[in-house]
Scaffold this motif. Sequence first.
Motif, PDB file in Angstrom:
ATOM      1  N   PRO A 176      53.352  48.084  46.684  1.00 16.17           N
ATOM      2  CA  PRO A 176      51.690  48.200  46.249  1.00 16.17           C
ATOM      3  C   PRO A 176      51.174  47.138  45.423  1.00 16.17           C
ATOM      4  N   GLU A 177      52.053  46.726  44.512  1.00 19.83           N
ATOM      5  CA  GLU A 177      51.608  45.719  43.582  1.00 19.83           C
ATOM      6  C   GLU A 177      51.487  44.361  44.676  1.00 19.83           C
ATOM      7  N   ALA A 178      52.390  43.943  45.328  1.00 25.31           N
ATOM      8  CA  ALA A 178      52.147  42.899  46.301  1.00 25.31           C
ATOM      9  C   ALA A 178      50.929  42.885  47.271  1.00 25.31           C
ATOM     10  N   VAL A 179      50.565  43.919  47.592  1.00 26.21           N
ATOM     11  CA  VAL A 179      49.336  44.213  48.355  1.00 26.21           C
ATOM     12  C   VAL A 179      48.193  43.746  47.464  1.00 26.21           C
ATOM     13  N   GLU A 180      48.251  44.286  45.970  1.00 25.15           N
ATOM     14  CA  GLU A 180      47.128  43.848  45.037  1.00 25.15           C
ATOM     15  C   GLU A 180      47.391  42.355  44.766  1.00 25.15           C
ATOM     16  N   SER A 181      48.266  41.776  44.983  1.00 26.08           N
ATOM     17  CA  SER A 181      48.329  40.380  44.517  1.00 26.08           C
ATOM     18  C   SER A 181      47.706  39.616  45.895  1.00 26.08           C
ATOM     19  N   TYR A 182      48.117  40.101  47.053  1.00 25.67           N
ATOM     20  CA  TYR A 182      47.552  39.594  48.180  1.00 25.67           C
ATOM     21  C   TYR A 182      45.922  39.559  48.128  1.00 25.67           C
ATOM     22  N   ASP A 183      45.504  40.803  47.798  1.00 20.66           N
ATOM     23  CA  ASP A 183      43.963  41.186  47.681  1.00 20.66           C
ATOM     24  C   ASP A 183      43.415  40.253  46.632  1.00 20.66           C
ATOM     25  N   GLN A 184      43.919  40.081  45.821  1.00 22.35           N
ATOM     26  CA  GLN A 184      43.420  39.132  44.564  1.00 22.35           C
ATOM     27  C   GLN A 184      43.248  37.644  45.097  1.00 22.35           C
ATOM     28  N   ALA A 185      44.349  37.245  45.777  1.00 23.34           N
ATOM     29  CA  ALA A 185      44.301  35.687  46.728  1.00 23.34           C
ATOM     30  C   ALA A 185      43.267  35.783  47.530  1.00 23.34           C
ATOM     31  N   LEU A 186      42.968  36.862  48.265  1.00 21.12           N
ATOM     32  CA  LEU A 186      41.952  36.739  49.344  1.00 21.12           C
ATOM     33  C   LEU A 186      40.448  37.118  48.848  1.00 21.12           C
ATOM     34  N   ARG A 187      40.403  37.610  47.365  1.00 22.24           N
ATOM     35  CA  ARG A 187      38.908  37.571  46.792  1.00 22.24           C
ATOM     36  C   ARG A 187      38.762  36.134  46.518  1.00 22.24           C
ATOM     37  N   LEU A 188      39.781  35.324  46.167  1.00 23.20           N
ATOM     38  CA  LEU A 188      39.465  33.941  45.575  1.00 23.20           C
ATOM     39  C   LEU A 188      39.423  33.058  46.860  1.00 23.20           C
ATOM     40  N   ARG A 189      40.190  33.438  47.993  1.00 21.40           N
ATOM     41  CA  ARG A 189      39.887  32.458  49.154  1.00 21.40           C
ATOM     42  C   ARG A 189      40.016  33.584  50.517  1.00 21.40           C
ATOM     43  N   PRO A 190      38.711  33.868  50.952  1.00 15.76           N
ATOM     44  CA  PRO A 190      38.785  34.857  52.023  1.00 15.76           C
ATOM     45  C   PRO A 190      39.389  34.247  53.310  1.00 15.76           C
ATOM     46  N   SER A 191      39.239  33.047  53.303  1.00 17.93           N
ATOM     47  CA  SER A 191      39.491  32.320  54.602  1.00 17.93           C
ATOM     48  C   SER A 191      41.169  32.032  54.182  1.00 17.93           C
ATOM     49  N   TYR A 192      42.153  32.859  54.436  1.00 21.74           N
ATOM     50  CA  TYR A 192      43.316  32.619  53.893  1.00 21.74           C
ATOM     51  C   TYR A 192      44.374  33.257  54.935  1.00 21.74           C
ATOM     52  N   PRO A 193      44.694  32.842  56.124  1.00 25.40           N
ATOM     53  CA  PRO A 193      45.465  33.353  56.934  1.00 25.40           C
ATOM     54  C   PRO A 193      46.814  33.877  56.676  1.00 25.40           C
ATOM     55  N   GLU A 194      47.279  33.006  55.866  1.00 26.56           N
ATOM     56  CA  GLU A 194      48.813  33.339  55.521  1.00 26.56           C
ATOM     57  C   GLU A 194      48.878  34.501  54.292  1.00 26.56           C
ATOM     58  N   ALA A 195      47.807  34.505  53.965  1.00 28.19           N
ATOM     59  CA  ALA A 195      47.740  35.679  52.950  1.00 28.19           C
ATOM     60  C   ALA A 195      47.739  37.073  53.425  1.00 28.19           C
ATOM     61  N   TRP A 196      46.539  36.933  54.640  1.00 29.33           N
ATOM     62  CA  TRP A 196      46.385  38.076  55.361  1.00 29.33           C
ATOM     63  C   TRP A 196      47.646  38.705  56.134  1.00 29.33           C
ATOM     64  N   CYS A 197      48.331  37.678  56.815  1.00 27.94           N
ATOM     65  CA  CYS A 197      49.482  37.987  57.563  1.00 27.94           C
ATOM     66  C   CYS A 197      50.696  38.585  56.666  1.00 27.94           C
ATOM     67  N   ASN A 198      50.706  37.882  55.434  1.00 30.90           N
ATOM     68  CA  ASN A 198      51.770  38.638  54.439  1.00 30.90           C
ATOM     69  C   ASN A 198      51.390  39.998  53.751  1.00 30.90           C
TER      70      ASN A 198
END
Length: 501
Positions: free
Chosen positions: A123-145
Amino acid sequence: MDDIGALLKEALGLHQNGQLPDAAARYEHVLAQAPRQFDALHLLGVVRRQQGDAEDAVRLISEALTINPSQSTAHCNLGAALQDLGRSSEALSSYDTAVQLNPAYALAWSNRGNALRALGRLPEAVESYDQALRLRPSYPEAWCNRAIALLDLGQPEAALDSAERALHQKRPYAEAACVRANALFGLRAFEAALRAYDEAIAWDARAPEAHAGRGLALMKLERPGEALSSVETALALRPRHPQAERQRGDALLALGRREEAIDAYRRARTLALDAGLDTGELDFVLAARGAGATPGQAPQAYVKALFDQYAGHFDRHLTQVLGYRTPALVEAALARHPGAAELAAVDLGCGTGLCAPFLRPRAQRLVGVDLSGRMLDQAREAGLYDELVCADIGTYLAQNPQAFDLAVAADVLVYFGELDTLFGQVRASLRANGVFCFSTEALDEGDFMLLPSQRYAHGLAYLEQLAARHGFTILEARRAPVRSDHGADIEGHLLVLRAAS
């Protein structure tokens, strides 16, 4: 002395063009003149990681950070090198420092998610990816992970959406295509998953995960010959992989090639041992094929993984595929022996809660216990249990002496061979005159046997002996079909016991 600034500029240009040996030589030239030059130490460390030497990368970047600890990029790169070495806790600390120094650093947030995922903190990992995507919505690697973490959490629908967002932003992207296929597999859309694995392979034919996944989908589609071909391709790309070798055994077994399957399982076991992995599940698989000593019970990891996988479609699979009748048989048996109203009841191996509707009216307090957290998530939705506990049933019972008036184990003892210990634990958890109602699959001769289905069957005489040994009176012992397997009824025993007063 050479101009350090010019050398660094030249090294950086070579580095950016992928000329790693030449870039490394220039960075080393700078360090020969200025051993504590931050950029040269840091970037030489980055080159070393790119060249596959993560140990030297950690050494160099760590030294750079002693000179200038305020550089978030260096902390992020150190985390990546530590992650390469499997040192996920230290990597997480580096990423935490990076995002503290630069909260808008999307790459560090995404990499932090990778470290958390490796540590099992999903769950913490998903939150961290979500923060990355808030900062950079076009971030395919973050969406994949993020999709991978969601799959590990048992959320294939959300994972599918995340993987598709990655593919919308980047094509071709073989890894995301494979993750999308895994999500479709988790949703039991096996034909669609097969097509998605084919897409991933078209983009990267040397990805063993895609070939192995394709094999799993083909097995679900009852095409074991093609599945065998896919898994053998995966093994050719990634030899000595225990899970792929086990898949190969499953495909061979489905093709009726039993001896070859046993050889594959044995090889998978050897590979697992070489890799320092637990072999309990493979020992269990071999024992079920008559090629090893029969263990006293199924490995907990096997049972947990089996039911975590089934959680989303468990009820439908039992009723529509297996013709599952055990809850109805248990309900009818308890109705034949009403006695006094039960004050406290425990549903052992409760799963998604199929027994809860008829146990709830009998119990002032109803507890469900199961190894599978995902099954308990399904049970929780019905709101019929007062408490749900994710635990081994024996351990739970041992911790709750004289706590219950009724214990039910519907289709649970099929994962236990030797039952003496469990009977003792149930008896100790029951109050005077408490009732124990359970089912087993029927064995005509002997105490118990591990079947090729990887379930245990028990003899009635053995169950009667255990009841007497542990101070139970048998109120009822019936034989009846408990489920179906490929259209044939599977006979079982249903017993209702009462503890001595």
